[in-house]
Design a protein around this motif. Structure first.
Motif, PDB file in Angstrom:
ATOM      1  N   TRP A 263      11.369   5.539  16.587  1.00  0.00           N
ATOM      2  CA  TRP A 263      10.250   5.169  15.698  1.00  0.00           C
ATOM      3  C   TRP A 263       9.561   6.421  15.148  1.00  0.00           C
ATOM      4  CZ3 TRP A 263       7.920   0.972  19.450  1.00  0.00           C
ATOM      5  CH2 TRP A 263       8.681  -0.199  19.355  1.00  0.00           C
ATOM      6  N   ILE A 264       9.410   7.450  15.981  1.00  0.00           N
ATOM      7  CA  ILE A 264       8.766   8.686  15.497  1.00  0.00           C
ATOM      8  C   ILE A 264       9.667   9.359  14.458  1.00  0.00           C
ATOM      9  CG2 ILE A 264       7.970  10.999  16.169  1.00  0.00           C
ATOM     10  CD1 ILE A 264       7.201   9.695  18.928  1.00  0.00           C
ATOM     11  N   GLN A 265      10.976   9.369  14.724  1.00  0.00           N
ATOM     12  CA  GLN A 265      11.905   9.968  13.747  1.00  0.00           C
ATOM     13  C   GLN A 265      11.832   9.272  12.397  1.00  0.00           C
ATOM     14  OE1 GLN A 265      15.967  10.202  15.007  1.00  0.00           O
ATOM     15  NE2 GLN A 265      15.529  11.506  16.769  1.00  0.00           N
ATOM     16  N   GLN A 266      11.707   7.937  12.429  1.00  0.00           N
ATOM     17  CA  GLN A 266      11.705   7.165  11.169  1.00  0.00           C
ATOM     18  C   GLN A 266      10.339   7.173  10.485  1.00  0.00           C
ATOM     19  OE1 GLN A 266      12.860   3.463  12.894  1.00  0.00           O
ATOM     20  NE2 GLN A 266      14.919   4.199  13.408  1.00  0.00           N
ATOM     21  N   ALA A 267       9.298   7.529  11.228  1.00  0.00           N
ATOM     22  CA  ALA A 267       7.917   7.388  10.717  1.00  0.00           C
ATOM     23  C   ALA A 267       7.666   8.066   9.372  1.00  0.00           C
ATOM     24  CB  ALA A 267       6.921   7.874  11.765  1.00  0.00           C
ATOM     25  N   PRO A 268       8.129   9.311   9.156  1.00  0.00           N
ATOM     26  CA  PRO A 268       7.777   9.988   7.893  1.00  0.00           C
ATOM     27  C   PRO A 268       8.237   9.247   6.642  1.00  0.00           C
ATOM     28  CG  PRO A 268       8.714  11.550   9.460  1.00  0.00           C
ATOM     29  CD  PRO A 268       8.902  10.196  10.053  1.00  0.00           C
ATOM     30  N   LYS A 269       9.263   8.395   6.769  1.00  0.00           N
ATOM     31  CA  LYS A 269       9.742   7.642   5.586  1.00  0.00           C
ATOM     32  C   LYS A 269       8.685   6.658   5.107  1.00  0.00           C
ATOM     33  CE  LYS A 269      14.242   7.190   7.287  1.00  0.00           C
ATOM     34  NZ  LYS A 269      14.627   6.106   8.155  1.00  0.00           N
ATOM     35  N   LYS A 270       7.913   6.123   6.049  1.00  0.00           N
ATOM     36  CA  LYS A 270       7.026   5.005   5.713  1.00  0.00           C
ATOM     37  C   LYS A 270       5.544   5.307   5.947  1.00  0.00           C
ATOM     38  CE  LYS A 270       6.862   0.126   6.876  1.00  0.00           C
ATOM     39  NZ  LYS A 270       7.265  -0.853   7.865  1.00  0.00           N
ATOM     40  N   PHE A 271       5.254   6.287   6.818  1.00  0.00           N
ATOM     41  CA  PHE A 271       3.859   6.508   7.226  1.00  0.00           C
ATOM     42  C   PHE A 271       3.420   7.951   6.954  1.00  0.00           C
ATOM     43  CE2 PHE A 271       5.774   3.276   9.939  1.00  0.00           C
ATOM     44  CZ  PHE A 271       4.881   2.218   9.757  1.00  0.00           C
ATOM     45  N   ALA A 272       2.103   8.092   6.733  1.00  0.00           N
ATOM     46  CA  ALA A 272       1.562   9.422   6.460  1.00  0.00           C
ATOM     47  C   ALA A 272       1.016  10.087   7.714  1.00  0.00           C
ATOM     48  CB  ALA A 272       0.467   9.314   5.408  1.00  0.00           C
ATOM     49  N   ALA A 273       0.759   9.303   8.753  1.00  0.00           N
ATOM     50  CA  ALA A 273       0.200   9.861   9.994  1.00  0.00           C
ATOM     51  C   ALA A 273       0.484   8.887  11.124  1.00  0.00           C
ATOM     52  CB  ALA A 273      -1.311  10.061   9.856  1.00  0.00           C
TER      53      ALA A 273
ATOM     54  N   MET B 284       0.850  -1.214   0.000  1.00  0.00           N
ATOM     55  CA  MET B 284       0.000   0.000   0.000  1.00  0.00           C
ATOM     56  C   MET B 284       0.879   1.255   0.000  1.00  0.00           C
ATOM     57  SD  MET B 284      -3.234   0.790   2.529  1.00  0.00           S
ATOM     58  CE  MET B 284      -4.144  -0.693   2.163  1.00  0.00           C
ATOM     59  N   ALA B 285       0.426   2.297  -0.713  1.00  0.00           N
ATOM     60  CA  ALA B 285       1.216   3.531  -0.800  1.00  0.00           C
ATOM     61  C   ALA B 285       1.339   4.171   0.581  1.00  0.00           C
ATOM     62  CB  ALA B 285       0.538   4.491  -1.761  1.00  0.00           C
ATOM     63  N   LYS B 286       2.474   4.873   0.775  1.00  0.00           N
ATOM     64  CA  LYS B 286       2.746   5.512   2.060  1.00  0.00           C
ATOM     65  C   LYS B 286       1.580   6.392   2.504  1.00  0.00           C
ATOM     66  CE  LYS B 286       5.122   9.395   3.635  1.00  0.00           C
ATOM     67  NZ  LYS B 286       6.195  10.377   3.679  1.00  0.00           N
ATOM     68  N   LYS B 287       0.883   7.007   1.536  1.00  0.00           N
ATOM     69  CA  LYS B 287      -0.153   7.949   1.953  1.00  0.00           C
ATOM     70  C   LYS B 287      -1.358   7.262   2.608  1.00  0.00           C
ATOM     71  CE  LYS B 287      -2.333   9.054  -2.543  1.00  0.00           C
ATOM     72  NZ  LYS B 287      -2.076   7.911  -3.345  1.00  0.00           N
ATOM     73  N   ARG B 288      -1.440   5.937   2.578  1.00  0.00           N
ATOM     74  CA  ARG B 288      -2.529   5.208   3.261  1.00  0.00           C
ATOM     75  C   ARG B 288      -1.985   4.400   4.439  1.00  0.00           C
ATOM     76  NH1 ARG B 288      -7.182   7.283   2.584  1.00  0.00           N
ATOM     77  NH2 ARG B 288      -8.281   5.342   2.985  1.00  0.00           N
ATOM     78  N   LYS B 289      -0.781   4.721   4.919  1.00  0.00           N
ATOM     79  CA  LYS B 289      -0.199   3.941   6.025  1.00  0.00           C
ATOM     80  C   LYS B 289      -0.138   4.761   7.300  1.00  0.00           C
ATOM     81  CE  LYS B 289       2.800   0.708   3.665  1.00  0.00           C
ATOM     82  NZ  LYS B 289       4.180   0.377   3.383  1.00  0.00           N
TER      83      LYS B 289
ATOM     84  N   GLU C 222     -11.616  -1.758   7.509  1.00  0.00           N
ATOM     85  CA  GLU C 222     -12.871  -1.097   7.110  1.00  0.00           C
ATOM     86  C   GLU C 222     -12.609   0.250   6.420  1.00  0.00           C
ATOM     87  OE1 GLU C 222     -16.052   0.371  10.033  1.00  0.00           O
ATOM     88  OE2 GLU C 222     -15.674  -1.725  10.580  1.00  0.00           O
ATOM     89  N   LEU C 223     -11.618   0.992   6.936  1.00  0.00           N
ATOM     90  CA  LEU C 223     -11.337   2.332   6.421  1.00  0.00           C
ATOM     91  C   LEU C 223     -10.396   2.312   5.202  1.00  0.00           C
ATOM     92  CD1 LEU C 223     -10.804   4.251   9.816  1.00  0.00           C
ATOM     93  CD2 LEU C 223     -12.861   4.214   8.399  1.00  0.00           C
ATOM     94  N   GLY C 224      -9.889   1.116   4.892  1.00  0.00           N
ATOM     95  CA  GLY C 224      -9.012   0.997   3.722  1.00  0.00           C
ATOM     96  C   GLY C 224      -7.638   1.615   3.931  1.00  0.00           C
ATOM     97  N   VAL C 225      -7.123   1.516   5.155  1.00  0.00           N
ATOM     98  CA  VAL C 225      -5.764   1.990   5.420  1.00  0.00           C
ATOM     99  C   VAL C 225      -4.942   0.833   5.994  1.00  0.00           C
ATOM    100  CG1 VAL C 225      -6.305   4.440   5.798  1.00  0.00           C
ATOM    101  CG2 VAL C 225      -6.415   2.845   7.730  1.00  0.00           C
ATOM    102  N   GLU C 226      -3.631   0.965   5.881  1.00  0.00           N
ATOM    103  CA  GLU C 226      -2.748  -0.038   6.475  1.00  0.00           C
ATOM    104  C   GLU C 226      -2.204   0.522   7.778  1.00  0.00           C
ATOM    105  OE1 GLU C 226       1.471  -2.011   5.445  1.00  0.00           O
ATOM    106  OE2 GLU C 226       0.077  -1.848   3.749  1.00  0.00           O
ATOM    107  N   VAL C 227      -2.302  -0.282   8.837  1.00  0.00           N
ATOM    108  CA  VAL C 227      -1.827   0.179  10.139  1.00  0.00           C
ATOM    109  C   VAL C 227      -0.732  -0.750  10.631  1.00  0.00           C
ATOM    110  CG1 VAL C 227      -2.512   0.250  12.573  1.00  0.00           C
ATOM    111  CG2 VAL C 227      -3.909   1.410  10.893  1.00  0.00           C
TER     112      VAL C 227
END
Ligand code: DQA
Length: 146
Positions: free
Chosen positions: A63-73, A1-6, A44-49
């Motif tokens: 983990w917070i520092q690395q988050a923007p590489k892989k996650f959108a929120a 799944m694209a980063k913008k849905r993770k 249900e919401l169609g996102v990857e968590v």
């Protein structure tokens, strides 16, 4: 799944003890049961968590520092670090992706020291006092913020 849905969900210290830890305050669900509910809503919401728990402040900062590489929120229950950690606040500010702060208990109805969240100014908003639903509402808010 694209980063913008993770979305990354972070649980802070002692939340691995949920179920046995002060159930009158935190409820009887274990962390695993809470995680299953989060993952069901994510489908249900169609996102990857992705869900992680740590008792270590430094690991949460990494983990917070690395988050923007892989996650959108991200959705975070920083637990006790909420009230003490300038490092988590700074990491959330630096990450620059929308973060939602959640708490199982209502931190404003408890001891004085819990009424202050050092991370509150680094997040989009805070959901506190709804038990497992705080995480589910937090996930919905994170999806809105994508
Ligand atoms: C908590 C509230 C914090 O004050 C406490 O230290 C926790 C859990 C909550 O989810 O209600 O460990 O973040």
């Amino acid at each position: 799944m694209a980063k913008k849905r993770k979305i990354l969900v972070l649980h802070g210290p002692n939340l691995n003890l949920l179920g046995k830890r002060q159930p009158e305050i935190y409820g009887r669900l274990t962390l695993e049961q809470i995680n299953r509910r989060i993952l069901a809503l994510a489908r249900e919401l169609g996102v990857e968590v992705e869900i992680r728990q740590s008792n270590s402040e430094g690991e949460l900062v990494d983990w917070i520092q690395q988050a923007p590489k892989k996650f959108a929120a991200l959705v975070i229950n920083a637990a006790a670090y909420t009230h003490s950690s300038v490092a988590l606040r700074d990491a959330l500010t630096a990450a620059g992706i929308p973060a939602i702060e959640v708490h199982l208990s209502n931190i404003y109805k408890r001891e004085e020291f819990r009424k202050r969240s050092l991370i509150a100014e680094a997040v989009v908003g805070q959901i506190t006092g709804f038990g497992v639903s705080s995480y589910l509402l937090g996930l919905r808010a994170a999806v809105e913020a994508l």
